[in-house]
Design a protein around this motif. Sequence first.
Motif, mmCIF file in Angstrom:
data_model
loop_
_atom_site.group_PDB
_atom_site.id
_atom_site.type_symbol
_atom_site.label_atom_id
_atom_site.label_comp_id
_atom_site.label_asym_id
_atom_site.label_seq_id
_atom_site.Cartn_x
_atom_site.Cartn_y
_atom_site.Cartn_z
ATOM 1 N N ARG A 182 -2.259 2.118 -3.267
ATOM 2 C CA ARG A 182 -3.486 1.311 -3.306
ATOM 3 C C ARG A 182 -3.360 0.159 -2.313
ATOM 4 O O ARG A 182 -2.264 -0.287 -1.993
ATOM 5 C CB ARG A 182 -3.741 0.764 -4.712
ATOM 6 N N SER A 183 -4.492 -0.344 -1.855
ATOM 7 C CA SER A 183 -4.480 -1.441 -0.899
ATOM 8 C C SER A 183 -3.931 -2.707 -1.539
ATOM 9 O O SER A 183 -3.915 -2.847 -2.770
ATOM 10 C CB SER A 183 -5.900 -1.712 -0.384
ATOM 11 N N GLU A 188 -6.061 -7.564 -7.188
ATOM 12 C CA GLU A 188 -7.150 -7.542 -8.165
ATOM 13 C C GLU A 188 -6.643 -7.096 -9.541
ATOM 14 O O GLU A 188 -6.898 -7.754 -10.552
ATOM 15 C CB GLU A 188 -8.247 -6.603 -7.677
ATOM 16 N N ARG A 189 -5.914 -5.994 -9.584
ATOM 17 C CA ARG A 189 -5.510 -5.416 -10.877
ATOM 18 C C ARG A 189 -4.325 -6.137 -11.512
ATOM 19 O O ARG A 189 -4.176 -6.125 -12.730
ATOM 20 C CB ARG A 189 -5.209 -3.921 -10.744
ATOM 21 N N GLU A 248 0.827 -1.210 0.000
ATOM 22 C CA GLU A 248 0.000 0.000 0.000
ATOM 23 C C GLU A 248 0.861 1.260 0.000
ATOM 24 O O GLU A 248 0.563 2.226 -0.729
ATOM 25 C CB GLU A 248 -0.923 -0.006 1.222
ATOM 26 N N GLN A 298 -5.343 -5.490 -1.535
ATOM 27 C CA GLN A 298 -6.454 -6.132 -2.246
ATOM 28 C C GLN A 298 -6.610 -5.576 -3.658
ATOM 29 O O GLN A 298 -6.802 -6.335 -4.625
ATOM 30 C CB GLN A 298 -7.778 -5.932 -1.476
ATOM 31 N N GLN A 299 -6.523 -4.254 -3.780
ATOM 32 C CA GLN A 299 -6.641 -3.627 -5.099
ATOM 33 C C GLN A 299 -5.503 -4.046 -6.016
ATOM 34 O O GLN A 299 -5.722 -4.281 -7.218
ATOM 35 C CB GLN A 299 -6.661 -2.104 -4.943
ATOM 36 N N GLU A 300 -4.310 -4.157 -5.475
ATOM 37 C CA GLU A 300 -3.175 -4.556 -6.299
ATOM 38 C C GLU A 300 -3.271 -6.017 -6.735
ATOM 39 O O GLU A 300 -2.936 -6.354 -7.880
ATOM 40 C CB GLU A 300 -1.863 -4.306 -5.545
#
Length: 396
Positions: free
Chosen positions: A229-230, A236-237, A224, A232-234
């Motif tokens: 970004r969190s 995901e992407r 992060e 989780q977001q990383e």
Amino acid sequence: MLAGAGLVGVTAPTAAALGTAEPRGVVTVTSTSDAAAPGTADRGPGKGVDTKALNAALSGIVDSGGVSAALARVGDHGRTLWKGGSGVADRTTGAPASADGRFRIGSVTKTFVSTVTLQLVAEGRLGLDDPVERLLPGAVPNGANITLRQLLGHTSGVFNYTEDQAFDIARPGAIEQWLESGRYTRWTPQQLVALANAHPAYFAPGQGFHYSNTNYVLVGQIIERATGRSWQQEVERRVIRPLGLTGTFMPDHATGVPGPHAHGYFDLPTGPADVTELDPSMAGASGAGISTTADLNTFVTALIGGRLLPRPQLAEMMAVTPQSEGRYGLGLERATTDCGVLWGHTGGIPGYSTFLYTSGDLRRQLAVSMNGNGLSTPPATRAAFEKLLGAGTCTG
């Protein structure tokens, strides 16, 4: 190799089983409709897969009384050769478990998080030998002498927060208390690290191996801070979306398992307690993930096949440490079996134990989810799992 069923575990359980399960359900074995895996078109999708043995082993896991449901999938280069579900998804309705259902993956989450971290290393945004004090100032004592590599490989010596009394549900009355309120506690990464910091280190950085969920809570914070970004977001992407993993989620505080899934239970003297719902922040980057056997096989195939990491970073990930006696790299386990070396990870979280393995040549993948009934895995269940492991990973 069996994951503990503690709050966030991957080591062999130590507590006695709390009970056995009555439901049996049925085993459903389905043939794949996937296209043939690369290089296998001439031998057919089932070549080398003993479906009778897989069927019997999966059924045996539930019949052993140690779990209420078991799901498994065998692949070749990520393409499904066999999948099955045994037991019940819901002990109240008796609905059968679906081979395609979702489940909590516990510490298999670490392999996703390590993959993202090594992608950032490849991009020059992080260095494996960067000190934690530089990456996350003030986070842990002695951070100037602990490296990112040591966090990823569990050689940091940082105390495992799930060994703190706050996460000990083996003591009398603790499970009931956790079911009443503890399962919905919202934890911040800083609070989890603070629990660990209240204890002395296991050893000086780099001088031993001790599996510690705190390491990956710290890594999640480092991701992060490096990206804005969190974690989780990383994930995901960088992993979930590129691979099309439609059944995989990295929740923050959402308490349920979305979509079709088998419930997890603890067998108590008063009867079975449904433990499916919980706030996954108790695990965070060390074990909050949800997935399916199909998605896990796709992920591990892409990872070991070089689709997610450049060659140097994949080599770092697979470089098992002498401190772990050659069993652990950077978020990746190395298992030696009768059928050769396997790579992957195991995971445990209340109600669920997960196993993910692939052979290095990608000719075999095995993803398994078991819905345990207590804090440990009975010997008969272990024996049945070993049969499934052999049937699923020995190639023909």
